[in-house]
Motif scaffolding. Structure first.
Motif: not given
Lengths: 357, 393, 266
Positions: C217, C236, C224-225, C232, C220-221, C202, C228
């Protein structure tokens, strides 16, 4: 622990891992002050017996006692037996002196006394100068002696040794055998010594217990074991021997006569062995066989030399008399033998030993 | 040297060379350019090349020479890159307050009189103040230590002496200390769980050992993002942990587990635990199996044998593992960025903020240099330790 | 003794739960029908997998990850394998230095490397390009290849190669027919490590990739930030299942190679 009557007794002791019986229904008494060797091939159960005595393995059945006290429920650290491990098991992070002091610290010995006892123990094994070294800085023989000092410093009455000399080269090993034997005599210790080296057992022990598949094949003095083996296994495991098969033709107080498989007879020393159906083995040690131009004994056979190998201190001669083969050891100075030579083979009846087929 | 061995040497070098070259370009060079950013200050020298040429003749204390003033005016007349000019003004203003208004007034004056000498003091009284000239002259030096000083909360005052920044503007030491603090707490937590765990793994065998080892290896192989996302889900206000505790009636309202220090420490401990367990485990495996029986035969009860023999021997693994965990922890970015709150950001987050958020390469580089040096120092100690172990056997 | 055993058991179970539970807890949420990542799950559906496959950002990021991962595997795999072969050669001067240098990218904090790459790649004209991201990922992936291939080369008995040479094989034939096949498991696992490293990267991606190189990735980062969603969990889920598959294959390969070696030792 009572000192008077402190012999070690195994009664009906067995040890099994799953269905595998490593020690099978063992009865054994070790006398106080005795040097007993447990001898056998690997997997014969001898190390397991030592580990049960030290408390690292629990018997599956039976009892172990010292004097009148049962010790099999005791944890190892309360048994007060010195153990010398295979590969020594020295603590790598402690100095030589700290290794030797360890058992004394565990017993709460006062510091001053510890110092003097450690010094004495290290002097005993001639390592006083090495006391501040780490085990890794010592040679194999020196590590061995530290392990010995550590197992003796707390004055245990019983010392257990598990192949302690296995990692040393031949000369050092022979020196250590004499040293341990001398310590045994001087300190009056009971020593139980596990080895797979038969010559080591013969030179060191008061008695030898020969193990095979979890059972004692024979127990006795080194002489008894060597000269009067009670089974084919013992005869072949201890030293080299010639075994011939036959049937017992006649037995009396003066000796017995065995009829050989391939024809001919052998006179053997008297024995109370009375095998069923008369089947019997006769054992003759190679060094008891005489070779010469003429018959010098009751048992004499013509034979042909098939091979003669120089061994430095003796000649090893392979013989064939048509019916059976022989191995003989001869002094290399007495005569020369070459393949094809015809000789007379003879041996005294007192050197012939009968055992069950 | 025989011909074949020379050939062998060249062959070996030829095999290694492509990777060496690749790492030189894409690994070493970027690090060098980052370090260069941390000490470079190119704006002034680019914007004011004539001033830069004569700035060295002035002692910074006396009245600035006319040549310097004239060079500065000529530079302002010559400049046509408005962005560069803007950068230069910002650079000057950060060294000396008041430059923003001073410069806009001065630039206007220069535009009105495109030729001949110009009396700057007449344009603005501040040009009589030697501090402003000192800022101009200093800005033309292409190298500076102010980023490195600022990274540790120091600055040079007007006279060039190094002094500490006032407490209310000194954020960086606090962040450095916080980074070390979180790293230490995570390392301690990993050691407290990892040592007994490694001992447990080493004390069992067969399928039990496989399961215990698998439990360490599976998270290690799993994506870091996935693990962080998983902790996000567990720790959030309506996450599994709070739900379970509430339905058990242990708590009345959700515990604050996420966007705070506790959450960061929990998630980082989970992520880094394998780095503690594996070195300890490998050390434990190398301890001869008969040492504990030996201690027992010499009269040591189990707990004393543990304290005197097993624990000291496994300590080496604990030290290796701790160095590894601490070293990795202080460089962590993703986990604190996603699980932590504003008060839990570590040095990496600050570096990323300067680099991506505010394009301040100097500060990013300076903080990066500090982190790089700390990490390499820890790695050197770690390397020594593992070399000792390999050599001592 | 009883209490100690009980304590051991309790500690073991708790530790395993701590290690594994988070990975297990996220799996069912991949199949939630709700838009929230919370338990209890109101109903099950495949909508978030559909989202991954169809929503533009997710689909692009998956494709990018595959492109960049493949590129990284080829580049790091080739460079790392060659270097490991060179390290094994007794003629190499200063092997310890080379070894240390090859492992350094694993040690340097990603953010530090990222800042450097961001600055430097602009000069090189590699900023916001696939080549730049692949190069960046290869830097951090290559140590894994070197370690893995070195280990498998160290496991090769030199006498086998000497035997081949004594039987008349030229050095190149020895390499092709003996060394390479024996080192293959290590090369393959190094390649898998390289791919996995790229997939999970990342930080460097944040610094060197442009919007067109946004990887899974990276996506996803930021997801989530910023916002969300159970997508995700679905991503995962794919990661974890992939990990388990690779682990299973690795175990199988090791079993086979061990079996291959066994009769020779007996």
């Amino acid at each position: 622990m009572p000192l008077s009557q402190s012999n070690i007794r195994f009664e009906k002791v067995s040890k099994a891992y799953g269905t595998l019986r490593v020690v099978d229904d063992l009865d054994l008494t070790i006398d106080e002050g005795e040097f007993l060797s447990l001898l056998g091939p690997s997997g014969s159960g001898k190390t397991t017996i030592l580990m049960m005595l030290a408390g690292f393995e629990a018997p599956s059945g039976g009892t172990i006692s010292v004097g009148s006290q049962r010790i099999d429920p005791l944890p190892p650290h309360r048994r007060n037996m010195g153990v010398v491990f295979q590969n020594y098991a020295l603590f790598p992070h402690m100095s030589v002196a700290a290794n030797v002091a360890f058992p004394l610290e565990m017993r709460g010995t006062p510091r001053l006394e510890i110092d003097s006892k450690v010094a004495r123990a290290l002097d005993m094994v001639q390592l006083g100068a090495m006391k501040d070294r780490r085990p890794a800085q010592l040679s194999g023989g020196q590590q061995q002696r530290v392990a010995l000092a550590r197992a003796l410093v707390f004055e245990p009455s019983v010392v257990l040794m598990d192949e302690p000399l296995g990692a040393l080269d031949k000369q050092l090993r022979e020196q250590m055998q004499l040293d341990i034997r001398a310590l045994h005599k001087r300190l009056g210790l009971t020593i139980v010594f596990v080895t797979h080296d038969q010559s080591e057992a013969l030179t060191m022990s008061d008695r030898i217990a020969v193990f095979n598949r979890g059972k004692i094949e024979q127990i006795g003095t080194p002489r008894e074991i060597y000269d009067q083996p009670r089974s084919r296994f013992v005869a072949q495991f201890i030293g080299e021997t010639n075994l011939v098969e036959g049937t017992l033709a006649e037995a009396g107080d003066a000796g017995a006569t065995v009829k050989l498989e391939g024809g001919g007879t052998i006179r053997v020393q008297p024995s109370d062995l009375r095998p069923e159906a008369g089947r019997i083995l006769v054992s003759v040690r190679p060094e008891r066989i005489r070779l010469g131009p003429d018959a010098a004994s009751e048992n004499a056979y013509p034979a042909t030399v098939t091979d003669a190998v120089y061994h430095g201190d003796h000649l090893r001669i392979q013989l064939d008399n048509g019916a059976f083969g022989f191995v003989a050891k001869a002094d290399r100075k007495t005569a020369e033998f070459n393949p094809g030579d015809r000789v007379m083979v003879s041996f005294a009846p007192s050197d012939c030993w009968m055992l069950p087929a | 040297m025989s011909e074949t061995s020379l050939k062998g040497r060249l062959g070996a070098l030829a095999l290694v060379a492509p990777l060496v070259l690749f790492l030189a370009i894409f690994f070493a060079w970027p690090l060098v350019s980052m370090l260069k950013e941390s000490v470079s200050d190119p704006v002034g020298s680019h914007a004011f090349p004539l001033t830069a040429a004569v700035a060295g003749d002035w002692d910074r204390q006396s009245e600035p020479p006319e040549a310097l003033k004239q060079a500065f005016v000529d530079d302002l007349r010559a400049i046509d890159d408005q962005q560069l000019l803007g950068d230069a003004v910002r650079r000057l203003n950060s060294a000396q307050n008041g430059f923003r208004t001073l410069m806009s007034r001065t630039i206007r004056a220069v535009e009105e009189q495109p030729e001949g000498p110009l009396d700057l003091v007449a344009v603005d009284r501040r040009w009589a103040d030697v501090r402003f000239w000192r800022a101009v002259a200093d800005s033309t030096n292409p190298y500076t230590d102010r980023y490195l000083l600022a990274a540790l909360d120091y600055e040079r005052d007007a006279s060039g002496r190094i002094s500490a920044l006032p407490a209310e503007t000194s954020a960086n030491t606090a962040i450095l200390l916080r980074t070390l603090g979180i790293g230490a707490v995570v390392t301690l937590a990993c050691a407290l769980i990892g040592l007994p765990y490694a001992m447990l793994v080493a004390s069992v065998d067969g399928w039990k050992r496989q399961v215990l080892l698998g439990a360490v290896l599976l998270p290690l192989w799993t994506s870091l993002l996935v693990r962080t996302a998983a902790w996000f889900i567990l720790l959030q206000e309506q996450g599994l942990i709070n739900d379970t505790l509430m339905s058990l009636g242990l708590i009345g309202s959700p515990l604050p587990l996420i966007f705070n220090r506790l959450g960061v420490v929990i998630a980082m401990t989970h992520v880094l635990l394998p780095f503690m367990v594996l070195p300890i485990y490998s050390v434990l495996l190398s301890i001869p199996r008969n040492l504990m029986p030996a201690a027992a035969s010499l009269g040591a009860p189990p707990w004393r044998a543990f304290l005197r023999v097993l624990l000291p021997l496994s300590l080496r693994g604990v030290v290796s593992g701790s160095l590894l965990v601490f070293m990795t922890a202080i460089g962590y970015y993703i986990t604190p960025a996603l699980i932590g709150g504003a008060q839990d950001q570590m040095i990496s987050s600050v570096i990323a903020f300067y680099a991506i958020g505010s394009a301040n390469w100097g500060m990013a580089g300076a903080l990066g240099a500090i982190l790089l040096v700390a990490t390499l120092a820890l790695y050197t100690v770690y390397g020594r330790l593992s070399a000792d172990r390999a050599g001592g056997r | 003794m009883r209490a100690a055993t009980l304590f051991k058991l309790l500690f073991g179970v708790l530790a395993v739960v701590f290690l594994i539970a988070p990975l297990v807890a996220i799996l069912p949420l991949a199949f939630t029908s709700s838009v929230f990542l919370t338990y209890p799950i109101p109903g099950y559906s495949m909508r978030w997998f559909n989202e991954l496959a169809n929503a533009n950002v997710w689909r692009m990021s998956i494709i990018n990850s595959l492109i960049i991962g493949t590129g990284t595997t080829l580049l790091a795999g080739t460079l790392g394998t060659l270097a490991a072969l060179g390290l094994r050669n007794a003629g190499l001067v200063l092997p310890g230095l080379f070894r240390t240098v090859f492992l350094l990218p694993m040690v340097v904090p990603a953010v530090v490397l990222g800042v450097g790459m961001q600055v430097f790649f602009v000069h090189l004209g590699l900023a916001n390009s696939y080549a730049g991201v692949i190069a960046a990922h290869s830097v951090v992936a290559v140590p894994f290849v070197v370690v893995s291939v070195t280990a498998s080369l160290a496991g090769i008995d030199r006498r086998v190669e000497r035997a081949a040479a004594s039987l008349g094989a030229s050095p190149f034939t020895v390499f092709r027919r003996v060394t390479l096949p024996l080192a293959l498991p290590g090369i393959l696992s190094g390649a898998v490590f390289a791919f996995a490293t790229s997939l999970d990267e990342v930080v460097l991606t944040l610094f060197v990739a442009g919007p067109n190189q946004r990887t899974l990735a990276r996506q996803m980062f930021s997801s989530i930030r910023e916002n969300i969603s159970p997508a995700i969990a679905a991503a995962a889920f794919l990661f974890i299942v992939g990990t388990l598959l690779i682990a299973a294959i690795a175990v199988l390969v090791r079993r086979r190679t061990e079996k291959m070696k066994q009769p020779a030792e007996a």
